[in-house]
Design a protein around this motif. Structure first.
Motif, short mmCIF file in Angstrom:
data_model
loop_
_atom_site.label_atom_id
_atom_site.label_comp_id
_atom_site.label_asym_id
_atom_site.label_seq_id
_atom_site.Cartn_x
_atom_site.Cartn_y
_atom_site.Cartn_z
N TYR A 77 -6.03 -0.51 -9.64
CA TYR A 77 -5.76 -0.02 -8.29
C TYR A 77 -7.02 -0.10 -7.43
CZ TYR A 77 -1.79 2.24 -10.65
OH TYR A 77 -0.68 2.49 -11.40
N VAL A 78 -6.79 -0.26 -6.13
CA VAL A 78 -7.86 -0.14 -5.15
C VAL A 78 -7.40 0.89 -4.13
CG1 VAL A 78 -6.97 -2.06 -3.76
CG2 VAL A 78 -9.34 -1.34 -3.48
N GLY A 79 -8.32 1.75 -3.70
CA GLY A 79 -7.90 2.80 -2.78
C GLY A 79 -9.00 3.24 -1.83
N ILE A 80 -8.56 3.88 -0.77
CA ILE A 80 -9.47 4.50 0.20
C ILE A 80 -9.18 5.99 0.17
CG2 ILE A 80 -10.27 4.57 2.59
CD1 ILE A 80 -8.88 1.82 2.97
N GLU A 81 -10.18 6.78 -0.11
CA GLU A 81 -10.04 8.24 -0.12
C GLU A 81 -11.27 8.81 0.53
OE1 GLU A 81 -11.46 11.80 -0.92
OE2 GLU A 81 -12.08 10.44 -2.54
N LEU A 82 -11.10 9.46 1.67
CA LEU A 82 -12.27 10.00 2.37
C LEU A 82 -11.88 11.12 3.33
CD1 LEU A 82 -11.87 8.37 5.28
CD2 LEU A 82 -12.97 6.55 4.00
N VAL A 97 -2.10 5.51 -12.31
CA VAL A 97 -2.37 6.48 -11.25
C VAL A 97 -1.09 6.73 -10.48
CG1 VAL A 97 -3.61 6.88 -9.09
CG2 VAL A 97 -4.80 5.81 -11.01
N ASP A 98 -0.77 8.00 -10.24
CA ASP A 98 0.35 8.34 -9.36
C ASP A 98 -0.16 8.19 -7.94
OD1 ASP A 98 2.38 9.40 -7.86
OD2 ASP A 98 2.65 11.20 -9.09
N GLN A 99 0.20 7.08 -7.31
CA GLN A 99 -0.35 6.76 -6.00
C GLN A 99 0.06 7.77 -4.92
OE1 GLN A 99 0.78 2.33 -6.68
NE2 GLN A 99 -0.71 2.31 -5.03
N THR A 100 1.19 8.43 -5.11
CA THR A 100 1.62 9.41 -4.11
C THR A 100 0.76 10.67 -4.17
OG1 THR A 100 3.24 10.42 -5.63
CG2 THR A 100 4.00 8.60 -4.22
N LYS A 101 0.00 10.84 -5.26
CA LYS A 101 -0.87 12.01 -5.41
C LYS A 101 -2.35 11.62 -5.41
CE LYS A 101 2.57 14.63 -8.02
NZ LYS A 101 2.89 15.33 -9.30
N TRP A 122 0.83 -1.20 0.00
CA TRP A 122 0.00 0.00 0.00
C TRP A 122 0.87 1.26 0.00
CZ3 TRP A 122 -5.45 0.07 0.08
CH2 TRP A 122 -6.05 -1.20 0.13
N VAL A 123 0.39 2.28 -0.70
CA VAL A 123 1.11 3.55 -0.79
C VAL A 123 0.27 4.63 -0.13
CG1 VAL A 123 2.09 5.29 -2.32
CG2 VAL A 123 2.26 2.85 -2.92
N LYS A 124 0.85 5.26 0.91
CA LYS A 124 0.16 6.38 1.55
C LYS A 124 0.36 7.63 0.69
CE LYS A 124 0.86 4.47 6.18
NZ LYS A 124 1.48 4.67 7.51
N SER A 125 -0.72 8.27 0.35
CA SER A 125 -0.67 9.45 -0.52
C SER A 125 -0.17 10.68 0.24
CB SER A 125 -2.05 9.73 -1.09
OG SER A 125 -2.05 10.91 -1.85
N ASP A 126 0.45 11.59 -0.50
CA ASP A 126 0.88 12.88 0.06
C ASP A 126 -0.23 13.93 -0.05
OD1 ASP A 126 3.38 11.89 0.66
OD2 ASP A 126 4.21 12.41 -1.31
#
Length: 422
Positions: A316-321, A119-123, A37-41
């Motif tokens: 990709y799978v992600g959590i954004e909230l 997708v740029d995972q860091t962004k 997993w990559v934590k976004s900035d």
């Protein structure tokens, strides 16, 4: 009695079916999860990016079954994982995960996203395009539903049906199934809560039929369901009945002076005989043809898409909230092509631990209520005050002793200083 060989064959076939399931991504957040997993900035430069905790939560059915949990209030959260790109063409797509709102969520999301392409995972953040957004969303009294948003031709489309979500503080499993026949199912805790068609329950395509824009209501079309009764006549003298009449029981005040106050007249009161404006009785219209509706015709703008269910390059799978109050915990994320495999995973994780988790939660609630009750109990307060008073008395005695010791110490210091001076 069942044939043992037949039972063995059924179990074997079932096992083979599960073994043949294509699992595109499965995450139980065991050791090494942070490498996947990559934590976004996203929002970091604004100091609004929240931190994730790796935990089983305050109450759980298995302390070793950990997930990732939002840990800071009023923060944005964004994290994602990559898997080998695939298409769900001619396949069933199953997207499943568990989520728990330990904070008694009053406004915030518990949904996840599937994304396509690069997708740029860091962004990764709120503006990152996604293919599917799915999961619970709670905000106040009005919003307590399951989001199921599909992106088609660059536009995000919300499901038209309402799917209530769970609102307690326990873990629940959310499952979204999309089939090659363009049907879908939404399950919560392995129980189907909604099902239907992508064609009818999202506005992905223009409608197949529309009202004929050229059609007009015929001039002789009578759409009045009720009409005045032509036999009903207004009673003679009806309009002559006054709305108010003089009060016959009123008397002229003794101190009334006609010269100074003018001629006295009795006040008026509502007339009990007055019935308001007259209206004829209503009867069913014998010529009523119903409400006119334009006939439906084929929509010239409709073009069927047999691949309406296809997402060709999921990656990709992600959590954004955004969360006002933190404490949402995600676990057991699954992307596969077999609903039975997803059901089995839910049984082996959520179902296996749910009773123990509920017991742990009940115990935590009981302890919390007892603590709150003790704070509100006047007897306990008086007792605490008495204990505080005793403590103060002890402190006073201690303070006197300390002051005496300090005085002696000061005298010693002064003597030493005098000794040095001389």
């Amino acid at each position: 009695m069942a044939n043992p060989n037949s039972l063995c064959l059924i179990l074997l076939l079932s096992s083979l079916a599960l073994a043949s399931a294509a699992v595109f991504f499965e995450e139980k957040f065991e050791d090494g999860w942070e490498k996947r997993w990559v934590k976004s900035d996203w929002k970091k430069d604004e100091n609004m990016a929240g931190e994730w905790n790796y935990t089983a939560g305050k109450w759980n059915g298995n302390v070793d079954d950990k997930g990732i949990q939002t840990s800071e209030d009023y923060r944005f959260y964004a994290i994602s994982a990559e898997y080998p790109e695939f298409s769900n063409k001619e396949k069933t797509l199953v997207f499943q995960f568990s989520v728990k709102h330990e904070q008694k969520l009053d406004c915030g999301g518990g949904y996840m996203k599937l994304m396509s392409g690069d997708v740029d995972q860091t962004k990764f953040g709120g503006d990152t395009p996604y293919s599917i957004m799915f999961g619970p969303d709670i905000c106040g009294y009005s919003t307590k539903k399951v989001h199921a948003i599909l992106t088609y031709n660059g536009t995000n489309h919300l499901i038209k049906k309402e799917v209530p979500c769970e609102t307690d503080q326990l873990s629940h499993v959310y499952t979204f199934i999309i089939r090659p026949d363009a049907t879908y199912s939404i399950l919560i805790d392995n129980v189907e809560k909604q099902t239907g068609s992508l064609y009818s329950d999202w506005s992905l395509l223009p409608p197949k039929t529309i009202k004929d824009p050229e059609a007009k209501k015929p001039e002789d079309w009578d759409d009045k369901e009720y009409i005045d009764d032509p036999e009903d006549k207004k009673p003679e003298g009806y309009d002559d009945i006054p709305k108010e009449i003089p009060d016959t029981e009123a008397t002229k005040p003794e101190d009334w002076d006609d010269e100074e106050d003018g001629e006295w007249t009795a006040p008026t009161i509502p007339n009990p005989e007055y019935k308001g404006p007259w209206n004829a009785k209503k009867i069913k219209n014998p010529n009523y043809k119903g409400k006119w509706k334009a006939p439906m015709i084929d929509n010239p703008d409709f073009k069927d898409d047999p691949e309406i269910y296809v997402f060709p390059n999921l990656k990709y799978v992600g959590i954004e909230l955004w969360q006002v109050k933190s404490g949402t915990l995600f676990d057991n994320v699954l992307i596969c092509d077999d609903p039975d495999y997803a059901k089995k995973l839910a049984e082996e994780t959520w179902a296996k631990n749910k009773d123990a988790e509920k017991a742990a939660f009940d115990e935590a609630e009981k302890k919390r209520e007892e603590e709150e009750s003790s704070k509100d109990d006047p007897a306990d307060s008086d007792k605490s005050q008495a204990e505080d008073d005793d403590a103060e008395d002890d402190d006073t005695e201690d303070d006197s002793d300390l002051k005496a010791e300090a005085a002696e110490s000061d005298d010693d210091v002064k003597d030493e200083e005098l000794h040095v001076c001389f």
